[in-house]
Design a protein around this motif. Structure first.
Motif, PDB file in Angstrom:
ATOM      1  N   GLY A   1     -30.494 -56.370  25.285  1.00 43.18           N
ATOM      2  CA  GLY A   1     -29.278 -56.450  24.484  1.00 43.18           C
ATOM      3  C   GLY A   1     -29.210 -55.308  23.488  1.00 43.18           C
ATOM      4  N   ILE A   2     -28.038 -55.112  22.943  1.00 44.34           N
ATOM      5  CA  ILE A   2     -27.811 -54.119  21.893  1.00 44.34           C
ATOM      6  C   ILE A   2     -27.489 -54.880  20.622  1.00 44.34           C
ATOM      7  N   ASN A   3     -27.937 -54.344  19.480  1.00 46.07           N
ATOM      8  CA  ASN A   3     -27.650 -54.999  18.205  1.00 46.07           C
ATOM      9  C   ASN A   3     -26.189 -55.437  18.158  1.00 46.07           C
ATOM     10  N   SER A   4     -25.965 -56.706  17.827  1.00 47.01           N
ATOM     11  CA  SER A   4     -24.619 -57.277  17.894  1.00 47.01           C
ATOM     12  C   SER A   4     -23.617 -56.524  17.033  1.00 47.01           C
ATOM     13  N   TYR A   5     -24.048 -56.092  15.848  1.00 49.84           N
ATOM     14  CA  TYR A   5     -23.128 -55.372  14.964  1.00 49.84           C
ATOM     15  C   TYR A   5     -22.752 -54.011  15.558  1.00 49.84           C
ATOM     16  N   ILE A   6     -23.726 -53.323  16.136  1.00 54.44           N
ATOM     17  CA  ILE A   6     -23.460 -52.003  16.708  1.00 54.44           C
ATOM     18  C   ILE A   6     -22.534 -52.108  17.911  1.00 54.44           C
ATOM     19  N   ILE A   7     -22.840 -53.032  18.834  1.00 58.34           N
ATOM     20  CA  ILE A   7     -22.018 -53.147  20.039  1.00 58.34           C
ATOM     21  C   ILE A   7     -20.614 -53.623  19.696  1.00 58.34           C
ATOM     22  N   ASP A   8     -20.487 -54.497  18.691  1.00 60.16           N
ATOM     23  CA  ASP A   8     -19.153 -54.948  18.303  1.00 60.16           C
ATOM     24  C   ASP A   8     -18.373 -53.840  17.602  1.00 60.16           C
ATOM     25  N   ALA A   9     -19.079 -52.942  16.909  1.00 56.52           N
ATOM     26  CA  ALA A   9     -18.400 -51.779  16.329  1.00 56.52           C
ATOM     27  C   ALA A   9     -17.880 -50.861  17.434  1.00 56.52           C
ATOM     28  N   ILE A  10     -18.674 -50.702  18.505  1.00 51.20           N
ATOM     29  CA  ILE A  10     -18.231 -49.895  19.643  1.00 51.20           C
ATOM     30  C   ILE A  10     -17.024 -50.544  20.308  1.00 51.20           C
ATOM     31  N   ILE A  11     -17.054 -51.866  20.423  1.00 58.53           N
ATOM     32  CA  ILE A  11     -15.911 -52.585  21.001  1.00 58.53           C
ATOM     33  C   ILE A  11     -14.671 -52.390  20.130  1.00 58.53           C
ATOM     34  N   GLY A  12     -14.863 -52.400  18.809  1.00 54.55           N
ATOM     35  CA  GLY A  12     -13.747 -52.079  17.919  1.00 54.55           C
ATOM     36  C   GLY A  12     -13.234 -50.676  18.178  1.00 54.55           C
ATOM     37  N   GLY A  13     -14.168 -49.758  18.467  1.00 51.20           N
ATOM     38  CA  GLY A  13     -13.772 -48.392  18.798  1.00 51.20           C
ATOM     39  C   GLY A  13     -12.962 -48.323  20.083  1.00 51.20           C
ATOM     40  N   SER A  14     -13.261 -49.221  21.037  1.00 49.45           N
ATOM     41  CA  SER A  14     -12.496 -49.240  22.285  1.00 49.45           C
ATOM     42  C   SER A  14     -11.041 -49.638  22.026  1.00 49.45           C
ATOM     43  N   ILE A  15     -10.828 -50.497  21.037  1.00 50.06           N
ATOM     44  CA  ILE A  15      -9.463 -50.904  20.679  1.00 50.06           C
ATOM     45  C   ILE A  15      -8.720 -49.726  20.057  1.00 50.06           C
ATOM     46  N   VAL A  16      -9.409 -48.997  19.175  1.00 49.62           N
ATOM     47  CA  VAL A  16      -8.807 -47.801  18.572  1.00 49.62           C
ATOM     48  C   VAL A  16      -8.459 -46.787  19.658  1.00 49.62           C
ATOM     49  N   TYR A  17      -9.402 -46.572  20.562  1.00 53.77           N
ATOM     50  CA  TYR A  17      -9.183 -45.607  21.643  1.00 53.77           C
ATOM     51  C   TYR A  17      -7.948 -45.971  22.462  1.00 53.77           C
ATOM     52  N   LYS A  18      -7.850 -47.249  22.850  1.00 58.66           N
ATOM     53  CA  LYS A  18      -6.732 -47.653  23.701  1.00 58.66           C
ATOM     54  C   LYS A  18      -5.405 -47.528  22.977  1.00 58.66           C
ATOM     55  N   ALA A  19      -5.385 -47.844  21.687  1.00 58.46           N
ATOM     56  CA  ALA A  19      -4.147 -47.694  20.909  1.00 58.46           C
ATOM     57  C   ALA A  19      -3.741 -46.227  20.848  1.00 58.46           C
ATOM     58  N   LEU A  20      -4.700 -45.344  20.591  1.00 54.35           N
ATOM     59  CA  LEU A  20      -4.397 -43.909  20.551  1.00 54.35           C
ATOM     60  C   LEU A  20      -3.929 -43.413  21.916  1.00 54.35           C
ATOM     61  N   ASP A  21      -4.534 -43.933  22.972  1.00 54.94           N
ATOM     62  CA  ASP A  21      -4.122 -43.560  24.319  1.00 54.94           C
ATOM     63  C   ASP A  21      -2.676 -43.987  24.582  1.00 54.94           C
ATOM     64  N   ASN A  22      -2.334 -45.212  24.159  1.00 55.75           N
ATOM     65  CA  ASN A  22      -0.959 -45.698  24.324  1.00 55.75           C
ATOM     66  C   ASN A  22       0.040 -44.872  23.525  1.00 55.75           C
ATOM     67  N   LEU A  23      -0.406 -44.331  22.407  1.00 54.51           N
ATOM     68  CA  LEU A  23       0.458 -43.508  21.559  1.00 54.51           C
ATOM     69  C   LEU A  23       0.561 -42.066  22.062  1.00 54.51           C
ATOM     70  N   GLY A  24      -0.206 -41.736  23.098  1.00 54.85           N
ATOM     71  CA  GLY A  24      -0.181 -40.379  23.629  1.00 54.85           C
ATOM     72  C   GLY A  24      -0.857 -39.371  22.732  1.00 54.85           C
ATOM     73  N   ALA A  25      -1.775 -39.837  21.889  1.00 58.50           N
ATOM     74  CA  ALA A  25      -2.389 -38.962  20.886  1.00 58.50           C
ATOM     75  C   ALA A  25      -3.268 -37.889  21.509  1.00 58.50           C
ATOM     76  N   PHE A  26      -4.028 -38.241  22.546  1.00 58.04           N
ATOM     77  CA  PHE A  26      -4.978 -37.285  23.114  1.00 58.04           C
ATOM     78  C   PHE A  26      -4.258 -36.102  23.761  1.00 58.04           C
ATOM     79  N   GLU A  27      -3.183 -36.401  24.460  1.00 61.01           N
ATOM     80  CA  GLU A  27      -2.439 -35.319  25.102  1.00 61.01           C
ATOM     81  C   GLU A  27      -1.760 -34.431  24.073  1.00 61.01           C
ATOM     82  N   ARG A  28      -1.256 -35.023  22.998  1.00 62.33           N
ATOM     83  CA  ARG A  28      -0.599 -34.225  21.956  1.00 62.33           C
ATOM     84  C   ARG A  28      -1.601 -33.415  21.160  1.00 62.33           C
ATOM     85  N   TRP A  29      -2.730 -34.010  20.834  1.00 63.84           N
ATOM     86  CA  TRP A  29      -3.702 -33.335  19.977  1.00 63.84           C
ATOM     87  C   TRP A  29      -4.558 -32.326  20.737  1.00 63.84           C
ATOM     88  N   PHE A  30      -4.975 -32.691  21.960  1.00 61.05           N
ATOM     89  CA  PHE A  30      -5.929 -31.864  22.690  1.00 61.05           C
ATOM     90  C   PHE A  30      -5.375 -31.278  23.978  1.00 61.05           C
TER      91      PHE A  30
END
Length: 243
Positions: A115-144
């Protein structure tokens, strides 16, 4: 490169000013209260699992479904994944990729007690939510000027979500007697819970998409989802450093 970013920040500021304080407060209170219990296994469930052994397919199926239906982080990510998917074929592909990802790491992680430390893995999962929201907003294509492969991203984040599930199951201290059948039953329950949560999301999204407000508020909805992801990251990292 900087102009779209500045315009995006200005637009975000305008949206934040227009959003009602009660709505934002309710979202933040929900996240804070949920995060407070994110690592806790329900005492009744934990006590039951620790006292029993052998093959218990129905109880573990129930526990898997319960975890997914009440797993706000998994549901938020799924919400982001299907946000702009209209055809059931496409929804099935992305949800299947997510299921393959989290099933693989969940089963392997628990079976091999990795297993991975619960706090660390849940922080990464939170990061997946941020990533998907940015992807839906088209941020990666606009920025990079580059759009990451959404299917690969869904599979990879599914793997991380699976490690999150594994860390929770390891907390149950499951008896090795009947471990594999029980794990498979738990995974079946997770898939059932995922289908239930997905059905509810699709019903709500189906009604919302038929209204003129959908495209008008799609940007706002993803900004709120991204904010929720950042809040989860902050809360989990705080928990990691103070625990």
């Amino acid at each position: 490169m900087q102009v779209p970013f500045i315009e995006g920040m200005e637009r975000l500021a305008c949206i934040c000013r227009r959003l009602s304080i009660p709505v934002l407060s309710a979202v933040l209170v929900f996240l804070i209260e949920s995060a407070a219990f994110a690592h806790a296994v329900a005492e009744g469930d934990k006590g039951y699992i620790q006292e029993v052994s052998g093959v218990l397919l129905l109880p573990f199926t129930y526990l898997g479904a319960k975890h997914m239906v009440t797993g706000y982080d998994h549901i938020l990510f799924l919400f982001g994944v299907i946000f702009f998917l209209y055809r059931m074929k496409h929804i099935a592909i992305y949800v299947s990729l997510f299921a393959v990802g989290h099933s693989t790491t969940m089963l392997l992680g628990v079976y091999f007690n990795f297993g991975i430390n619960s706090y660390i893995i849940d922080a990464i999962i939170g990061g997946s939510i941020v990533y998907k929201a940015l992807d839906n907003l088209g941020a990666f294509e606009r920025w990079f000027g580059y759009q990451p492969d959404t299917k690969i991203a869904t599979l990879v984040f599914g793997l991380f979500h699976g490690f999150g599930l594994a860390s929770k199951i390891i907390d149950y201290e499951i008896s090795p007697d009947g471990l594999l059948p029980n794990l498979i039953a738990f995974n079946v329950g997770v898939e059932i819970g995922q289908l239930l949560a997905l059905s509810a999301i699709l019903i709500v999204m189906g009604y919302w998409r038929r209204t003129p407000s959908f495209l008008r508020h799609a940007y706002t909805a993803n900004v709120v989802m991204m904010t929720a992801g950042f809040v989860l990251i902050g809360l989990q990292l705080t928990g990691y450093f103070v625990s």
